[in-house]
Scaffold this motif. Sequence first.
Motif, mmCIF file in Angstrom:
data_model
loop_
_atom_site.group_PDB
_atom_site.id
_atom_site.type_symbol
_atom_site.label_atom_id
_atom_site.label_comp_id
_atom_site.label_asym_id
_atom_site.label_seq_id
_atom_site.Cartn_x
_atom_site.Cartn_y
_atom_site.Cartn_z
ATOM 1 N N SER A 105 0.617 9.447 3.140
ATOM 2 C CA SER A 105 0.496 8.243 3.960
ATOM 3 C C SER A 105 -0.172 7.159 3.122
ATOM 4 O O SER A 105 -0.628 7.415 1.998
ATOM 5 N N THR A 106 -0.265 5.954 3.689
ATOM 6 C CA THR A 106 -0.895 4.840 2.964
ATOM 7 C C THR A 106 -2.394 4.766 3.268
ATOM 8 O O THR A 106 -3.097 3.931 2.700
ATOM 9 N N ILE A 107 -2.858 5.615 4.139
ATOM 10 C CA ILE A 107 -4.226 5.478 4.661
ATOM 11 C C ILE A 107 -5.334 5.606 3.587
ATOM 12 O O ILE A 107 -6.293 4.842 3.622
ATOM 13 N N PHE A 129 -5.699 -0.091 4.740
ATOM 14 C CA PHE A 129 -6.270 0.460 5.974
ATOM 15 C C PHE A 129 -7.758 0.114 6.106
ATOM 16 O O PHE A 129 -8.542 0.371 5.183
ATOM 17 N N GLU A 188 -1.219 -5.518 8.723
ATOM 18 C CA GLU A 188 -0.418 -4.843 9.752
ATOM 19 C C GLU A 188 -1.066 -5.003 11.120
ATOM 20 O O GLU A 188 -2.233 -4.630 11.294
ATOM 21 N N GLN A 236 0.021 2.092 8.632
ATOM 22 C CA GLN A 236 -1.426 2.390 8.666
ATOM 23 C C GLN A 236 -1.847 2.974 10.014
ATOM 24 O O GLN A 236 -2.944 3.513 10.135
ATOM 25 N N SER A 237 -0.986 2.833 11.034
ATOM 26 C CA SER A 237 -1.306 3.370 12.365
ATOM 27 C C SER A 237 -0.509 4.635 12.671
ATOM 28 O O SER A 237 -0.337 4.999 13.835
ATOM 29 N N ASP A 287 0.843 -1.201 0.000
ATOM 30 C CA ASP A 287 0.000 0.000 0.000
ATOM 31 C C ASP A 287 0.879 1.252 0.000
ATOM 32 O O ASP A 287 0.381 2.373 -0.105
#
Length: 265
Positions: free
Chosen positions: A56-58, A87, A114, A142-143, A45
């Motif tokens: 970000s990957t979100i 995510f 993740e 993702q966090s 991602d």
Amino acid sequence: MSRIRTAGLLKKKQRGEKITALTAYDSSFTKLFHDCGVDVLLVGDSLGMVLQGLDSTIPVTLDEVAYHTRCVRAGSSDAFVIADMPFMTYPDPLIACENAAELMRAGANMVKLEGGDWLVDTVHDLTRHGIPVCAHIGLLPQSVNVIGGYKVQGRDEESARELVRHAQALEAAGAQLLVVECIPTHVGQQISTALTIPVIGIGAGKETDGQILVMHDMLGMNADYLPKFTKDFLAQGGSLQGAVEAFVQEVRDGKFPAPEHCFDA
Ligand code: KIV
């Protein structure tokens, strides 16, 4: 070159042979990476950051990862392909199974999630339904909003112990591969020793069973910011093929990562 499968990766760990892995998002690079002998390709991602220009990957969606998984599969019928679950596509085991099935239909051989022991039921259900799982612990991009940034994890003794515990729980639940991201070298070593399954590191030192890099980092494409744990193999190899061959050789020979690419406690 024929497809390496999870049993082949396990054999590599048992023989002490390092596993090589790169992210891939399209058919052309997939063909190059596979022809150069890269063992594992990850449709990460990270595509949100390196392809879409996000920070970000979100925002990355399941459809986007499925699309790129189809592109990667089109580049090689033999490559061992892992697809990232984006995510919030695995908030519970049932939703995880439905979404992972999409990625398997798109051509993945395995999906990556993740998180730690809170994913035990999900990992168990996925594997029970025929979906191989790669778990991912350490820095969890993702966090990032919970962690408060892209920080090295497991630096103190207690959090290092916790990482080992999470890794063991995920293995016991059925995970067949583990990615560990941005942790000190000695923690990468502890986790790799504690597990039977192969452990592939990114910024986790040279003692893990293999190494993965984001392909754009490995090609030095973000010259303004090259993360500490990566290396510009294009500058060294002189061509795309030379870069990939240099990465594969240096990982196999234990030359990459060198001390300057690793984190201490
Ligand atoms: O998305 C990704 O590329 C990853 C790697 C950093 C392991 O998860």
